[in-house]
Structure formats: C-alpha cells, structure tokens
Design an enzyme around this catalytic site. Structure first.
Site, PDB file in Angstrom:
ATOM      1  NE  ARG A 103     -39.853 -25.271 -24.002  1.00 27.84           N
ATOM      2  CZ  ARG A 103     -40.534 -24.245 -23.496  1.00 27.84           C
ATOM      3  NH1 ARG A 103     -40.315 -23.028 -23.945  1.00 27.84           N
ATOM      4  NH2 ARG A 103     -41.428 -24.428 -22.568  1.00 27.84           N
TER       5      ARG A 103
ATOM      6  CB  THR B 130     -39.640 -39.684 -30.439  1.00 25.43           C
ATOM      7  OG1 THR B 130     -40.877 -39.676 -29.734  1.00 25.43           O
ATOM      8  CG2 THR B 130     -39.679 -40.754 -31.508  1.00 25.43           C
ATOM      9  NE  ARG B 131     -38.025 -39.691 -22.686  1.00 29.90           N
ATOM     10  CZ  ARG B 131     -38.547 -39.130 -21.584  1.00 29.90           C
ATOM     11  NH1 ARG B 131     -39.502 -39.731 -20.920  1.00 29.90           N
ATOM     12  NH2 ARG B 131     -38.122 -37.974 -21.164  1.00 29.90           N
TER      13      ARG B 131
ATOM     14  CG  HIS C 111     -42.578 -33.805 -30.834  1.00 29.44           C
ATOM     15  ND1 HIS C 111     -43.424 -33.973 -29.759  1.00 29.44           N
ATOM     16  CD2 HIS C 111     -41.478 -33.183 -30.349  1.00 29.44           C
ATOM     17  CE1 HIS C 111     -42.827 -33.495 -28.666  1.00 29.44           C
ATOM     18  NE2 HIS C 111     -41.656 -33.010 -28.999  1.00 29.44           N
TER      19      HIS C 111
ATOM     20  CG  HIS D 118     -49.484 -35.953 -29.986  1.00 32.40           C
ATOM     21  ND1 HIS D 118     -50.545 -36.778 -30.320  1.00 32.40           N
ATOM     22  CD2 HIS D 118     -49.039 -36.393 -28.775  1.00 32.40           C
ATOM     23  CE1 HIS D 118     -50.738 -37.654 -29.340  1.00 32.40           C
ATOM     24  NE2 HIS D 118     -49.831 -37.442 -28.397  1.00 32.40           N
TER      25      HIS D 118
END
Ligand SMILES: [Zn+2]
Length: 372
Positions: free
Chosen positions: A278, A184-185, A192, A189
């Site tokens: 996605r 993740t970058r 995710h 929330h």
C-alpha cells in the site's frame, strides 16, 4: 519428450539490456562541462548499467511528452517517469561533458512546463511535495541525448553494488527463473518480512533491493538500513534463496507512477515479479492507499511483463497466533499488534525495544544504536 530444464530469465524492458559504458574521450578537456545534481548522477549511473533499459540517455521531447501524457515512450513502450537533464542554456557544441563521468551527444534542447510535469508525474503542483519541490528548483531547459559513461559512480555500498547484468548472472547461476523484487527505503520489520516471505513461497528467489540514492532527510539513512537488512537476512532468511543488492536510484516520491517505474527497473535486473504494497513510493497524503496498485490496471498484462504482487498491510494477530492481514485474519484491531511510525521512532529514540511481534529485537537494536 523431455522437460526443458534450462532457466530463462525475463527479458529486459524493450528486449535488450542497454550498456552505455565506454571509453574516456581524448578531447574531454576541450568540452564544455555540466555539473549534475545528485539525482541526475543517479540517473546517469542507471543509464550506464542498463537499469533504465531501453533508455540510452536523457529523454528527448517526444519521449518526455509521451511519458507525461500516456505513461509510454514515443515508441509505445510503457514508461512512467521522466528521466531528464535540466540545463540553463543550450550548449555551444554538439557534445557535452557530464562532470568527470560521461559525455552526452546533444540531440535536442527544449522547454518544459514545470507545473504540468508536476501535475502529470506527481499528481500535484504543491511545492510541499518533495519531488515537486525538487522539480521547481530545476534549471529551465531539458537537454536530450545519448550518454557514454566512462567513470561509474562509486557506490556507498561497493559489496552490494550489482548491475542488472550482475544480478541476472547471479540468478542464472542459482538456477532461478521466477524472482520477486522487493523495493524498500525503510528498515524491514515483521510486516515486510512477512510480505517478502509470502512472495518467496511462490517463486524461486527474492531480490531485496533497497534504494540507496537520495531520500528525504527524515528517512532512515541507507547505512543503518543496510545493517538492519544484514542482521535480518543472516538470522531469518535462507541464504540460498535471497540476494541483497543496492538499488542506486534516487527517490522521486511519485507514488503510483514510481511504482510502475520501480517495477520496470527491477525487470531489467531480472525480476519476474515485483512486490507493491500500500502507498508504494508515496509521501504525505498525496496518493490514495491503493493508487500504486490500481495504476497497473492501466497496462495490458503482457506490456509490462513483470508481474506485480499486491499486498495489504500486515500485522501480528494475537488470536491467529501469526502474521496476517485483513485478507487473512477475521479478528478485530484489538487483537492486532500495531504501532504507528511515530510510536516506533519514539520507542527506539528512548532506547526501548518495540514488541517482538512488531520488530525483530536484533533489528531494533541496530536502529536503537543508530538513534544514539
Ligand atoms: Zn487474527
């Protein structure tokens, strides 16, 4: 007959975890010195730790060409993105100091075609793409050779700095065999959080592995994100099922190819599974929504070994009364709590909490105070 209970993690890519840490050479002062960009420094540190196994240094021409043409190293092993060192001219000696960190054994210096690399690696030659723009600014030659790193980069988050050998040791200690990695970058929330928990339901453990190398200036800074992850993990994840660690890579924004590259790196950290949502590692409208998932079909399953787990966008559905996605919810968009990224930034910027179905209030509060 006894049932085997010994845990065995997935093997590193290529079979062995590379370790390119070594001694500071006595003749360092006599060597020509090259100053690295921050992206090259990230790559160097990942070479040192084995995160880029089986690479032992910056790529020579054969590997570079094979990667661009066929997403493989010259020996046929899958590999999706160049890991190269750009220079202005060939060094005079056969060894080169890389800043005050490493020594490179000069094996070859070669020309490369920036537009071709852009097209093959990023799928576009548009210099508005941040990865392409960086490539176009690079020096004109590539320098290939093995590195020995005697001074590791200082992590911006020392308490989260774990090399592949460290995460592997941790997973083994916890008795995990099947571990899912989450790249993740962004702040996490509800959407995710849901993906990671759905994945975690099927495996032994979860590695939350935020990227802390260079990102675009409009991405949320790593320091703020790390604070968000801590709040979220403390409050909503079982501590004995999750490891939070920093992934020192710089973003390339290469979309589908970066998804493969991210998966291979996580395999080196000991993950057997990898979450691909996605538009993974995408930017702007350069990649199709599912390209980063479809690209995995270009490999036979055993070639990558690490198993991708594909996810749809998820949301809170008022009628389902739960998180869901288009795969699991039959209701219309009117029933879904959806906010665009722009809307979320606007709310947070004004000090307002997004709906709790979208974002945990404790996470949103961290973001609000960062926006001030
Ligand atoms: Zn529903």
């Amino acid at each position: 007959m006894s049932v085997a209970t010994e845990t065995k993690l997935i093997a590193p890519h290529g079979g062995e975890l590379v370790d390119r840490a070594g001694e500071r050479p006595a003749d360092l002062g006599a060597l020509e010195t090259l100053v690295l960009t921050s992206r090259e420094l990230s790559d160097l540190d990942m070479l040192a730790s084995g995160a880029l196994s089986p690479l032992t240094g910056f790529m020579g021409r054969d590997d570079y060409e094979a990667v661009l043409e066929s997403m493989r190293l010259a020996n046929g092993l899958p590999w999706a993105l160049p890991v190269c060192l750009a220079v202005d001219e060939a060094p005079a000696g056969d060894r080169l100091a890389l800043g005050d960190r490493a020594v490179l054994e000069v094996e070859e210096v070669y020309e490369y075609d920036k537009e071709r690399e852009a097209e093959q690696a990023f799928g576009t030659t548009d210099d508005a793409h941040p990865g392409v723009a960086r490539l176009y600014e690079q020096k004109p030659l590539y320098l290939g050779g093995r590195v020995t790193v005697f001074e590791r980069a200082q992590s911006p988050f020392p308490e989260l700095a774990r090399d592949p050998a460290d995460t592997r040791a941790e997973f083994t200690l916890r008795g995990w065999k099947r571990v899912v990695g989450f790249q993740t970058r962004n702040p996490i929330h509800r959407a995710h959080e849901y993906l990671t928990k759905v994945a975690l339901e099927t495996v032994d453990g979860l590695l939350i592995h935020p990227l802390v190398g260079d990102t675009k200036s409009d991405d949320v800074p790593a320091k703020t994100r790390v604070e968000c992850y801590r709040v979220l993990l403390d409050g909503y994840y079982p501590a004995d099922r999750v490891v939070l660690s920093a992934f020192p890579a710089a973003m390339r924004y290469a979309g589908p190819r970066e998804a493969i590259w991210h998966a291979i790196c996580r395999k080196n950290y000991g993950c057997s599974h990898f979450i691909v949502g996605r538009d993974h590692a995408g930017v702007g409208n350069y990649y199709g929504t599912y390209d980063a998932q479809l690209i995995f079909d270009e490999f036979e399953p055993h070639e990558l070994d690490i198993e991708p787990m594909f996810f749809e966008h998820s949301f809170w559905c008022k009628r389902c009364g739960s998180m869901a996605s288009a795969k699991t919810c039959p209701h219309s968009a009117d029933d879904h709590v959806f906010l665009s990224g722009t809307k979320v930034r606007e709310l947070l910027g004004n000090g307002e909490l997004p709906p709790m179905e979208f974002s945990r209030p404790d996470v949103a509060k961290v973001l609000i105070s960062a926006y001030k």
